[in-house]
Design a protein around this motif. Structure first.
Motif, PDB file in Angstrom:
ATOM      1  N   GLN A 123     -11.321   0.286  30.407  1.00 42.42           N
ATOM      2  CA  GLN A 123     -12.678   0.016  30.903  1.00 42.42           C
ATOM      3  C   GLN A 123     -13.039  -1.462  30.695  1.00 42.42           C
ATOM      4  OE1 GLN A 123     -15.550   2.712  29.304  1.00 42.42           O
ATOM      5  NE2 GLN A 123     -17.153   2.071  30.708  1.00 42.42           N
ATOM      6  N   ASP A 127      -9.704   3.409  34.131  1.00 42.89           N
ATOM      7  CA  ASP A 127     -11.023   3.692  33.548  1.00 42.89           C
ATOM      8  C   ASP A 127     -12.055   2.791  34.219  1.00 42.89           C
ATOM      9  OD1 ASP A 127     -13.121   4.439  31.978  1.00 42.89           O
ATOM     10  OD2 ASP A 127     -12.076   4.167  30.062  1.00 42.89           O
ATOM     11  N   SER A 185     -13.726   7.893  28.382  1.00 38.25           N
ATOM     12  CA  SER A 185     -12.743   6.889  27.947  1.00 38.25           C
ATOM     13  C   SER A 185     -11.957   7.410  26.754  1.00 38.25           C
ATOM     14  CB  SER A 185     -13.444   5.580  27.567  1.00 38.25           C
ATOM     15  OG  SER A 185     -14.103   5.061  28.687  1.00 38.25           O
TER      16      SER A 185
HETATM   17 MG   LIG Z   1     -15.989   4.805  29.207  1.00 33.31          MG
END
Ligand SMILES: [Mg+2]
Ligand SMILES: Nc1ncnc2c1ncn2[C@@H]1O[C@H](COP(=O)(O)OP(=O)(O)OP(=O)(O)O)[C@@H](O)[C@H]1O
Length: 629
Positions: free
Chosen positions: A417, A497, A376
């Protein structure tokens, strides 16, 4: 193509402060006139005592009264005008800075990480605005006229002048002591208040977890200790204010009577007329009024000054203006990452370093690696959310920072994410709240993400409100709408993500279809994944381990090198080419690597890595009907 500098917060703040200058000069001129008019009272009294009473002339009294009335009316008008102008000065200052500070607030976590909560620029702006709109600045503007009143006292009688001067000096010293004594409390109160607010917002956002695990009491205790602290600072401040306020009020009254007594003594001693005695008392009252007002408003003045200091400090810490190329063509060809190192905001250690790779239009790159390895972090730098500490990210050979924010907004789509939608309708969220977005564009993005039909099942369709953070939707629905938001406007680069963490098979199918379409349209897709089905549509893989690029190349070859058959343990040094660029091992097309597990391996799965490959194979087998790979 011309170069342009984007206005930084520092420049904006300086400009906003400069724009205050002219109106304040105008308001000072009004103050000047008002203060001259305020001499009406003492002069009127002196004339009545000295001329009217001695001549007993009613017409003179009437004429003087009429003149005084007119002058007072004019004074009233000026006071009203001054108040109105000050209110507008406050609002203009706010308008000039609010958008920049809102943007700065949004980016605080990106620049200061966990220290972001120490800054609240919009709150600081509000306290400066409120101060400008209140009586504090008017009192300050009256202060420079104090010497005029004192000069008149000097003309009337030097003894009165020195007595009044001593009294005024005492009041000023008192206010300085007050400022010194309360400065620490004001600062501490602000800090504690910010910390308790942050905790409160966190608790509100995580109310589900707090309720489910009965964390309410403990959170309340934690919040309460900060809250009590804030209240105790507020109490100390109020105590100081009342003590200093009482002292200054008492001194003021004593001074007023002392001046009258002194004046009476001077009249008895035949050193001045009774009219001058009354007039000097009124002049003293007038001279001390701004001091009184300044002392009375000292807390807000001091708070506004501290807020301004904080804004200055913050704006100097924010990144300086970036040199951007205006009129740059939108990127169409490549995304290159060269020897990139990334330090999280507020941190000091790079959590990603030495990563290099290049992908081009039509590529879908899968980034894989264990939890916490920096996936990330890396993609945050790809989309320009986090700056790189070293190395560079380029689109079509131009540095990401050279593109204007508008150009980047059109060229990049990102599904983070932790998908958080904003309070608004589904359509507004997909359109990224962009003004002028058409329904066609929103529907196009939704169709591409495969959520159009799902959205139509809601009673209000695209106009369905998603609630704060998108909480009225399920996790999977949020993720799919987040995908549509990322695809909105047909960006050149779409970074996803963990896009399938909440998806059912239908959602995963839509995701892979979307990636497929993006590739066909000559775009670049980057997918961070734990679950192999998410990288099904990828044609290249970057494997990350402990913040470093472990391997990069065509998907089949990297997977084969990473997850070889049992009995043929993979040795990266044998399977990959020597490091290139910033050090990412690159598998060359056609290079011999450990055999592809997709090619009919019957290896039993042992250990987590092999298990991943096995499930990837299963997914492949299920979807053997023609996706890009
Ligand atoms: Mg991540
Ligand atoms: N804002 C931050 N401040 C400081 N450190 C951070 C920050 N965000 C991430 N890190 C650290 O950077 C490292 C990489 O985090 P990152 O979120 O990139 O991992 P990841 O590979 O995406 O993991 P996952 O698969 O669990 O999402 C971790 O050790 C993490 O603790």
């Amino acid at each position: 193509m011309k170069n342009g500098m984007r206005n930084s917060a520092e420049v904006q703040l300086r400009t906003a402060l400069r724009t205050l200058k002219r109106p304040l000069i105008g308001i000072s001129a009004i103050s000047c006139l008002g203060n001259v008019l305020m001499l009406t009272g003492p002069i009127f009294m002196m004339l009545v005592y000295n001329k009217v009473l001695s001549s007993k002339s009613i017409p003179t009294l009437a004429a003087l009264s009429l003149l005084a009335l007119l002058l007072y009316a004019f004074y009233g008008l000026l006071e009203g005008l001054r108040g109105k102008l000050m209110a507008r000065v406050g609002i203009t200052f706010d308008h000039k800075l609010a958008p920049t500070l809102f943007e700065a607030t949004l980016k605080l976590p990106l620049h200061f990480g966990p220290h972001a909560r120490n800054h609240d620029p919009l709150q600081d702006l509000a306290s400066i605005r409120n101060y400008l709109m209140g009586p504090g600045p008017v009192a300050l503007l009256d202060l420079p006229w104090m010497p005029i009143y004192f000069a008149i006292l000097l003309l009337i009688n030097p003894v009165l002048f020195f007595a009044a001067g001593a009294g005024a000096l005492f009041l000023v010293i008192l206010s300085l002591i007050n400022e010194f004594a309360t400065k620490g409390h004001v600062k501490a109160a602000t800090q504690v208040h910010t910390a308790t607010m942050t905790l409160l917002l966190d608790a509100r956002r995580n109310s589900e977890a707090a309720a489910a695990m009965s964390m309410g009491d403990d959170l309340c205790k934690r919040w309460g200790s900060g809250y009590v602290n804030a209240i105790s600072h507020a109490r100390d401040l109020a105590d100081h204010a009342s003590v200093f306020g009482a002292i200054s009020k008492t001194v003021r009254h004593v001074l007023q009577s002392a001046m009258l007594a002194l004046g009476a003594y001077l009249v008895i001693e035949a050193q001045m007329s009774p009219g001058a005695m009354i007039a000097s008392s009124v002049i003293l009252a007038r001279a001390l009024t701004p001091i009184d007002l300044v002392i009375g408003n000292w807390r807000s003045t001091s708070a506004a000054l501290q807020a301004l200091r904080r804004l200055r400090a913050l704006s100097s810490k924010l990144p300086k203006a970036v040199q951007q190329q205006h009129g740059m063509p939108r990127p169409h060809h490549t995304l290159s990452v060269r020897d990139v190192a990334i330090v999280p905001p507020g941190g000091s250690v790079a959590t990603v370093s030495g990563v290099s790779f290049e992908i081009e239009a039509g590529d879908a790159l899968g980034i894989i690696g264990p939890s916490g390895c920096g996936k990330s972090t890396l993609v945050r730098a790809l989309v320009g959310a986090w700056p790189t500490a070293r190395g560079e990210v380029r689109f079509d050979n131009a540095l990401i920072g050279q593109y204007s924010p508008d150009a980047l907004a059109e060229s990049i789509g990102h599904l983070p994410q932790s998908i958080e939608l904003f309070d608004g309708t589904i359509a507004e969220n997909i359109a990224r709240f962009r003004k002028g977005a058409t329904a066609e564009q929103v529907i196009e993005a939704a169709k591409m993400a495969g959520v159009h039909d799902m959205i139509l099942t809601f009673p209000l369709g695209y106009d369905t409100p998603v609630g704060e953070g998108g909480t009225t939707l399920s996790g999977g629905q949020r993720q799919r709408i987040g995908l549509a938001r990322a695809l909105f406007g047909n960006p050149f680069l779409v970074v996803l993500d963990e896009p399938n963490s909440n998806l059912d098979p239908l959602g995963e199918q839509s995701l892979n279809d979307a990636i497929h379409q993006m590739r066909q349209a000559g775009k670049i897709v980057v997918i961070v994944a734990h679950r192999p089905s998410a990288i099904f549509a990828a044609n290249k893989i970057l494997s990350v381990r402990s913040g470093r690029a472990e391997m990069f190349g065509p998907k089949e070859q990297v997977l084969a090198a990473l997850f070889p058959r049992i009995g043929q343990p993979h040795k990266p040094s044998q399977a990959v080419s020597p490091q290139t660029g910033g050090g990412t091992p690159v598998i060359q097309p056609g290079q011999t690597v450990a055999s592809d597990p997709a090619a009919g391996s019957s290896s039993p799965s042992v250990g987590p890595a092999t298990a991943t490959v096995t499930s990837l194979d299963a997914t492949r087998a299920q979807r053997s009907n023609g996706h890009v790979s």
